[in-house]
Design a protein around this motif. Sequence first.
Motif, mmCIF file in Angstrom:
data_model
loop_
_atom_site.group_PDB
_atom_site.id
_atom_site.type_symbol
_atom_site.label_atom_id
_atom_site.label_comp_id
_atom_site.label_asym_id
_atom_site.label_seq_id
_atom_site.Cartn_x
_atom_site.Cartn_y
_atom_site.Cartn_z
ATOM 1 N N THR A 25 29.363 31.650 33.728
ATOM 2 C CA THR A 25 28.455 30.547 33.412
ATOM 3 C C THR A 25 28.005 30.663 31.961
ATOM 4 O O THR A 25 27.898 31.767 31.416
ATOM 5 N N GLY A 28 23.883 27.027 31.136
ATOM 6 C CA GLY A 28 23.464 26.277 32.309
ATOM 7 C C GLY A 28 24.580 25.625 33.097
ATOM 8 O O GLY A 28 24.311 24.951 34.091
ATOM 9 N N LYS A 29 25.841 25.831 32.675
ATOM 10 C CA LYS A 29 26.985 25.228 33.351
ATOM 11 C C LYS A 29 27.983 26.301 33.788
ATOM 12 O O LYS A 29 28.017 27.398 33.234
ATOM 13 N N LYS A 132 15.293 19.975 41.735
ATOM 14 C CA LYS A 132 15.760 21.346 41.553
ATOM 15 C C LYS A 132 14.556 22.267 41.816
ATOM 16 O O LYS A 132 13.431 21.961 41.395
ATOM 17 N N ARG A 348 27.568 16.760 39.687
ATOM 18 C CA ARG A 348 26.789 17.827 39.059
ATOM 19 C C ARG A 348 26.661 19.063 39.925
ATOM 20 O O ARG A 348 26.637 20.191 39.397
ATOM 21 N N ILE A 349 26.493 18.870 41.244
ATOM 22 C CA ILE A 349 26.175 19.988 42.132
ATOM 23 C C ILE A 349 27.029 19.913 43.395
ATOM 24 O O ILE A 349 27.764 18.961 43.601
ATOM 25 N N LYS A 356 30.251 21.859 36.152
ATOM 26 C CA LYS A 356 29.099 21.529 36.996
ATOM 27 C C LYS A 356 27.919 22.450 36.675
ATOM 28 O O LYS A 356 28.074 23.499 36.035
ATOM 29 N N ASP A 357 26.743 22.038 37.144
ATOM 30 C CA ASP A 357 25.546 22.857 36.944
ATOM 31 C C ASP A 357 25.765 24.253 37.520
ATOM 32 O O ASP A 357 26.338 24.396 38.609
ATOM 33 N N ASP A 359 24.476 26.300 39.475
ATOM 34 C CA ASP A 359 23.613 26.522 40.635
ATOM 35 C C ASP A 359 24.430 27.343 41.635
ATOM 36 O O ASP A 359 25.390 26.836 42.232
ATOM 37 N N ASP A 380 20.785 26.229 37.181
ATOM 38 C CA ASP A 380 21.069 25.840 35.799
ATOM 39 C C ASP A 380 21.247 27.068 34.906
ATOM 40 O O ASP A 380 20.812 27.083 33.757
#
Length: 388
Positions: A25, A28-29, A132, A348-349, A356-357, A359, A380
């Motif tokens: 990561t 944040g991605k 979130k 995004r998720i 993607k984020d 997470d 993130d």
Amino acid sequence: MITAITGGKVITVTGQTYKKATVLTEDGKIKAIGTDLAIPEGAQVIDASECWVTPGLIDCHTHICNFNEPGTLPGMYDGNEMSGPIQAQVRAMDAVYPDDYAIVPVREAGFTTIYSTPGSGNVIGGTGISLKLRGHTPQEMAIKGSEQMKFAFGENPKRNYGNRKQMPMTRMGIAAILRETLYNAKIYSDALLAAKDDPSKAPKPDFKLDALVPVVRGQMRCRMHAHRSDDILTAISIAEEYNLDYVIEHCTEGFKIKDVLNEKHVKCVVGPHLTSPSKLEIHNRTMDNPGILSKEENITLCLTADTGSQTSVLPMTIGFFIRRGLSFEDAIKGVTINAAKVLQLDDRIGSLEAGKDADIAVFDGNPFDSMSLCRLVMIDGEIYKNTL
């Protein structure tokens, strides 16, 4: 900041499952996933050997931050505006409490995103919002543009207003009020469109109807609370009459009409299952329901604990569903990519994919085994829990 989560069983959900891989990561991605990734110099390395690495889990139907806990205390319960059965103009966002007790236990169970919806006390309850589980203000938590409109059928609105001897006192009354409101919203919407070319045709401003304009134009999804099979069918019928984009919430008796739901490609959010059978419309609730619905190829199945901190034990509950016929693959989709699709956030998720984020949740075993613990939570790209 670059983080490398290494050595774990990586379940991407939408793609390959790796027996042992690395998730990178950055900023944040998710940057990359693979078995032979070079770890950049200076990266934070987290050893997830013998663990399961999944997308951050999602409960797409909760009342977290609105029905704050403990809900028995005065001033904590903000999820139902009970001054009238049509409350399209109210927003869950305006009652989001970032210090709700539920946030920490739910996040530490591996959930990174939830959807906070108004309650089902009204025929139209207002808009919910995706959050979130990080940040110290509602604005930091909220995912902008994720609002969806809440409708409710069955016992809740009927009981709440019937006890006051006002409409709706019956299921007929619920359907009639909803149809009338949508009819008026369509007329209002059409007048607004006509006024673009001829301002003299502009309707008198109406705050409630204005909130429903994106609904009747198909631009805002509707979340339709319906437990009993007849209520589910009424919800679908009205949605089809007004060309609404909709999801069936709870779908408790969905197994009775699985053929209809499959034919109509229904999205449904099933649950909760840990509450008592407090009303007649949930007396046919069964833990077989998710497994039955998942076997229909056109039904999009999501899973929910519904209330607040009970989301923290939703993974354990899903283990019961797996024992009763739900596959692991459909189970994980129900709290990741399918939930993200219902929230219209799957770009995004909901899966581990580059771009993607970031997470991510890491478990020390199968996430739906009651003996497993969530060991790491990242939202993130920031780590909120790490006991590895």
